[in-house]
Scaffold this motif. Structure first.
Motif, PDB file in Angstrom:
ATOM      1  N   ARG A   1       0.831  -1.208   0.000  1.00  0.00           N
ATOM      2  CA  ARG A   1       0.000   0.000   0.000  1.00  0.00           C
ATOM      3  C   ARG A   1       0.867   1.260   0.000  1.00  0.00           C
ATOM      4  NH1 ARG A   1      -2.865   3.151  -1.103  1.00  0.00           N
ATOM      5  NH2 ARG A   1      -5.070   3.497  -0.858  1.00  0.00           N
ATOM      6  N   LEU A   2       2.014   1.155   0.696  1.00  0.00           N
ATOM      7  CA  LEU A   2       2.858   2.333   0.849  1.00  0.00           C
ATOM      8  C   LEU A   2       3.456   2.758  -0.494  1.00  0.00           C
ATOM      9  CD1 LEU A   2       3.315   3.846   3.441  1.00  0.00           C
ATOM     10  CD2 LEU A   2       5.490   2.641   3.716  1.00  0.00           C
ATOM     11  N   SER A   3       3.955   1.770  -1.224  1.00  0.00           N
ATOM     12  CA  SER A   3       4.534   2.104  -2.530  1.00  0.00           C
ATOM     13  C   SER A   3       3.449   2.101  -3.613  1.00  0.00           C
ATOM     14  CB  SER A   3       5.611   1.094  -2.921  1.00  0.00           C
ATOM     15  OG  SER A   3       6.405   0.755  -1.834  1.00  0.00           O
ATOM     16  N   ARG A   4       2.248   1.737  -3.247  1.00  0.00           N
ATOM     17  CA  ARG A   4       1.097   1.651  -4.157  1.00  0.00           C
ATOM     18  C   ARG A   4       1.436   0.750  -5.351  1.00  0.00           C
ATOM     19  NH1 ARG A   4      -1.859   6.984  -6.353  1.00  0.00           N
ATOM     20  NH2 ARG A   4      -0.412   6.490  -8.010  1.00  0.00           N
ATOM     21  N   ALA A   5       1.694  -0.514  -5.007  1.00  0.00           N
ATOM     22  CA  ALA A   5       2.038  -1.494  -6.046  1.00  0.00           C
ATOM     23  C   ALA A   5       1.501  -2.852  -5.613  1.00  0.00           C
ATOM     24  CB  ALA A   5       3.551  -1.563  -6.233  1.00  0.00           C
ATOM     25  N   ALA A   6       1.315  -3.745  -6.576  1.00  0.00           N
ATOM     26  CA  ALA A   6       0.809  -5.087  -6.253  1.00  0.00           C
ATOM     27  C   ALA A   6       1.557  -6.124  -7.064  1.00  0.00           C
ATOM     28  CB  ALA A   6      -0.687  -5.181  -6.528  1.00  0.00           C
ATOM     29  N   ARG A   7       1.715  -7.288  -6.429  1.00  0.00           N
ATOM     30  CA  ARG A   7       2.288  -8.447  -7.128  1.00  0.00           C
ATOM     31  C   ARG A   7       1.117  -9.243  -7.681  1.00  0.00           C
ATOM     32  NH1 ARG A   7       4.563 -13.654  -5.367  1.00  0.00           N
ATOM     33  NH2 ARG A   7       4.198 -13.177  -3.163  1.00  0.00           N
TER      34      ARG A   7
ATOM     35  N   ILE B   1      -8.370  -8.680 -12.046  1.00  0.00           N
ATOM     36  CA  ILE B   1      -7.413  -7.781 -11.381  1.00  0.00           C
ATOM     37  C   ILE B   1      -8.179  -6.676 -10.661  1.00  0.00           C
ATOM     38  CG2 ILE B   1      -5.571  -6.089 -11.760  1.00  0.00           C
ATOM     39  CD1 ILE B   1      -4.735  -7.787 -14.216  1.00  0.00           C
ATOM     40  N   GLU B   2      -9.091  -6.041 -11.368  1.00  0.00           N
ATOM     41  CA  GLU B   2      -9.802  -4.904 -10.773  1.00  0.00           C
ATOM     42  C   GLU B   2     -10.667  -5.357  -9.598  1.00  0.00           C
ATOM     43  OE1 GLU B   2      -9.300  -1.709 -11.265  1.00  0.00           O
ATOM     44  OE2 GLU B   2      -7.769  -2.135 -12.773  1.00  0.00           O
ATOM     45  N   ALA B   3     -11.291  -6.542  -9.710  1.00  0.00           N
ATOM     46  CA  ALA B   3     -12.149  -7.025  -8.609  1.00  0.00           C
ATOM     47  C   ALA B   3     -11.325  -7.260  -7.347  1.00  0.00           C
ATOM     48  CB  ALA B   3     -12.857  -8.311  -9.023  1.00  0.00           C
ATOM     49  N   GLN B   4     -10.085  -7.701  -7.501  1.00  0.00           N
ATOM     50  CA  GLN B   4      -9.252  -7.982  -6.322  1.00  0.00           C
ATOM     51  C   GLN B   4      -8.618  -6.707  -5.751  1.00  0.00           C
ATOM     52  OE1 GLN B   4      -6.879 -11.864  -6.665  1.00  0.00           O
ATOM     53  NE2 GLN B   4      -7.599 -11.622  -8.757  1.00  0.00           N
ATOM     54  N   LEU B   5      -8.459  -5.687  -6.598  1.00  0.00           N
ATOM     55  CA  LEU B   5      -7.863  -4.437  -6.106  1.00  0.00           C
ATOM     56  C   LEU B   5      -8.917  -3.502  -5.503  1.00  0.00           C
ATOM     57  CD1 LEU B   5      -5.343  -3.605  -8.998  1.00  0.00           C
ATOM     58  CD2 LEU B   5      -4.828  -4.547  -6.726  1.00  0.00           C
ATOM     59  N   ARG B   6     -10.161  -3.617  -5.986  1.00  0.00           N
ATOM     60  CA  ARG B   6     -11.209  -2.668  -5.598  1.00  0.00           C
ATOM     61  C   ARG B   6     -11.394  -2.572  -4.075  1.00  0.00           C
ATOM     62  NH1 ARG B   6     -15.189  -4.494  -8.709  1.00  0.00           N
ATOM     63  NH2 ARG B   6     -14.310  -3.452 -10.516  1.00  0.00           N
ATOM     64  N   PRO B   7     -11.433  -3.695  -3.342  1.00  0.00           N
ATOM     65  CA  PRO B   7     -11.631  -3.572  -1.889  1.00  0.00           C
ATOM     66  C   PRO B   7     -10.535  -2.757  -1.204  1.00  0.00           C
ATOM     67  CG  PRO B   7     -11.876  -5.857  -2.605  1.00  0.00           C
ATOM     68  CD  PRO B   7     -11.372  -5.088  -3.778  1.00  0.00           C
ATOM     69  N   HIS B   8      -9.408  -2.600  -1.867  1.00  0.00           N
ATOM     70  CA  HIS B   8      -8.298  -1.825  -1.279  1.00  0.00           C
ATOM     71  C   HIS B   8      -8.325  -0.374  -1.758  1.00  0.00           C
ATOM     72  CE1 HIS B   8      -6.505  -5.609   0.144  1.00  0.00           C
ATOM     73  NE2 HIS B   8      -6.952  -6.092  -0.994  1.00  0.00           N
TER      74      HIS B   8
END
Ligand SMILES: Cc1cc2nc3c(=O)[nH]c(=O)nc-3n(C[C@H](O)[C@H](O)[C@H](O)COP(=O)(O)OP(=O)(O)OC[C@H]3O[C@@H](n4cnc5c(N)ncnc54)[C@H](O)[C@@H]3O)c2cc1C
Length: 571
Positions: free
Chosen positions: A179-185, A195-202
């Protein structure tokens, strides 16, 4: 706030994720289709162009195909992840170009894969590549299969013992969020909506929206350097890639997560755009964005394309970086149900998760007005109002709907005998005016000669840069008036060869974002510096010593005689 968030484990995710069955012969899933109104409009338009209401050559069913027996069998240790069912072989036999869809209607599969593998982990991928290298099987990586450049057709020449398609669909998790670097593996087989469905809750988003978003994957995007919805600043997927992990036949290539680096040539740059010919991208750390809370859009009308292009140039050089900056030439605007065919229309949008956009839009409108652009002040003001669902109404909304529905419409129009396709490129501003005129004139002439009727070529800008636009050309033509789809295929091939040649000989690139694959090889051969080709072949030899990875895509493997692959060269 936790710095890192773990995504679901493999077994947790298996119960969450369920993929619908893809339609093997065209775009979309088996359980979705055109509405009766949409189908009616397409039939009426085909009847008008053809001169009578054509009978539809029906879509195929699995039983129409008599596929040759697979030439290889998986070793027992790998057999559980390998399939040879007709559905799996058909779904992985072709991509989604016009030539692919028409060949499906013709029930003609030139290069069915012998086997299709569905690995669940990078280790599975490694074991499959070890086997393929030792058994001389050509490997075709497969994400969503939405390639429009022959990238996934196992058209690999005859020096291999068989072909193995590796489908990444089970590797589709967002594994970790920083979250700090605003990046995801993110695993490479994840489709856009997954991808969007898994990122949306965050509260996060990748915001990479190619037209094929629904059925294309992160790995496919990186492998082809896809171009998304953002028209300026963030254009290709490249801009969002922080690091990559690729399983190659020679081993695992994992790059370091860095916001930037000046340490020599970038290893990610070698992987991004490698189109499956070096290895299989299994995951990547991707730069994310906060979900936008401010959005605004405007439709601007210009009486000439010259004025409109000048306005777009001013915008690209202003440092404003609109998220949307789609210029439709008069023909393109009319074809999308926007405008009367006399005016060029610019669909302009800004978005931000941080600040109101009045100042950005205000300055952009001053710039376009300086170049003769006219717009509806009240509509712009409404789009700036708090809570406005901007970008979904007016010309912008109409254009967006037509854009998303287009590939579903093509499923039907192909069967009616129509040809509809696009070709895209990029060119610097100093050459744009002459280039735009010459491409349209020469392509229309070529299409007219090939199809025997006058044809028009329309244009829009999909992406724009301070030093030039990426023009995207579209055309419609009659392939056959009497159901002979072989004629549609032959004419489309000739048009494809002609348009490739036209854009490259006029100084453009053979592709801005649709990739090279097998079908754009002739143009790519002309524009790639010979020394760079030699370096690429050497890199491939190091990572893929047996030359099994996606042979015929981009380059031929060293020491392999490929013959003529690709829809333009071979079958
Ligand atoms: C209707 C339609 C609209 C489109 N719109 C756009 C658009 O707006 N922008 C755009 O850029 N493109 C667009 N395309 C083209 C296509 O969607 C892109 O090229 C996309 O990036 C392909 O992703 P995919 O997952 O479907 O890859 P695939 O089609 O499965 O594969 C494409 C290539 O990448 C390789 N590959 C796939 N996955 C991997 C992996 N994990 N590792 C290594 N290699 C891999 C394949 O071998 C192949 O060479 C469109 C296509 C269609 C049919």
């Amino acid at each position: 706030m936790a710095r890192h968030t773990r995504g679901p484990t493999l077994s947790e995710f298996a119960t969450l994720s369920h993929r619908r069955r893809l339609r093997f012969w065209g775009w979309g899933y088996e359980d979705e289709d055109l509405t009766p109104e949409e189908a009616g409009r397409i039939r009426a338009s085909a009847a008008k162009a053809i001169g009578h209401a054509p009978d539809e050559i029906p879509p195929p069913v699995e039983a129409d195909f008599d596929l040759p027996a697979p030439r290889a069998a998986a070793p027992p240790a790998l057999a559980a992840m390998v399939s040879a069912t007709p559905y799996d072989r058909l779904t992985h036999a072709l991509g989604k170009s016009f030539g692919d869809v028409v060949r499906m209607r013709l029930r003609r599969i030139d290069h069915a894969p012998d086997l299709v593998a569905f690995p669940k982990t990078p280790d599975d991928v490694g074991r499959l590549l070890d086997w393929a290298s030792s058994a001389n099987l050509a490997v075709v990586p497969f994400g969503g299969g939405s390639s429009v450049a022959g990238g996934v057709e196992p058209d690999v020449g005859d020096s291999y013992a068989g072909s193995l398609v590796i489908d990444t669909q089970h590797m589709n998790r967002v594994v970790e969020i920083d979250r700090l670097s605003r990046a995801a593996r993110i695993e490479a087989g994840a489709l856009g909506p997954e991808i969007e469905a898994q990122l949306r809750p965050h509260g996060l988003t990748l915001r990479h929206f190619p037209q094929s978003f629904q059925i294309s994957t992160l790995g496919g995007w990186i492998a082809t350097r896809s171009g998304g919805h953002f028209a300026s600043l963030y254009t290709h997927i490249d801009d969002f890639v922080e690091s990559t992990t690729t399983v190659t036949p020679a081993g695992r290539l994992e790059t370091r997560r860095l916001p930037g680096s000046g340490a020599g040539p970038s290893p990610d740059r070698m992987i991004i755009g490698s189109e499956g010919m070096l290895g299989i991208i299994v995951e990547a750390w991707m730069r994310l964005q906060d979900r936008p809370t401010h959005q605004t859009s405007a439709s601007i009308v210009f009486s000439t394309m010259g004025q409109a292009a000048a306005a777009v140039r001013a915008l690209t050089q202003s440092g404003l970086y609109p998220s949307n900056c789609r210029l439709l030439d008069p023909l393109e605007a009319a074809g999308n149900g926007v405008g009367d065919g006399a005016a060029a229309i610019l669909v302009l949008g800004f978005e931000s998760a941080d600040h109101p956009l009045d100042a950005w839009m205000g300055r952009a409108l001053e710039l376009v007005a300086d170049h003769g652009g006219a717009y509806d002040r009240e509509a712009v003001a409404a789009s700036l109002a708090p809570g406005a669902a901007s970008g979904r109404e007016g010309a912008a909304g109409q254009w967006r709907n037509a854009f998303i529905r287009m590939p579903y419409g093509r499923n039907l129009s192909v069967g009616l005998g129509m040809i509809g396709d696009t070709f895209e490129t990029a060119i610097t501003w100093d050459r744009f005016d002459g280039f735009y005129a010459a491409v349209r004139e020469r392509a229309a002439k070529a299409i007219g000669e090939i199809c025997g009727h006058s044809a028009a070529v329309s244009c829009r800008f999909t992406h724009v840069y301070p030093d030039g636009p990426a023009p995207y050309f579209s055309y419609q033509a009659v392939g056959t008036r009497d159901g002979r789809l072989e004629d549609s295929l032959a004419k489309w091939r000739d048009i494809k060869a002609a348009t490739n040649e036209i854009v490259v000989s006029l100084g453009g690139t053979v592709t801005h974002h649709h990739a090279v694959g097998r079908d754009h090889r002739p143009g790519y051969e002309k524009q790639i510096p010979p020394l760079f080709r030699a370096a690429l072949i050497a890199a491939k030899s190091a990572l893929d010593p047996a030359g099994v990875m996606n042979p015929g895509v981009l380059i031929d493997p060293a020491g392999r005689k490929m013959g003529q692959t690709g829809v333009l060269g071979g079958g």
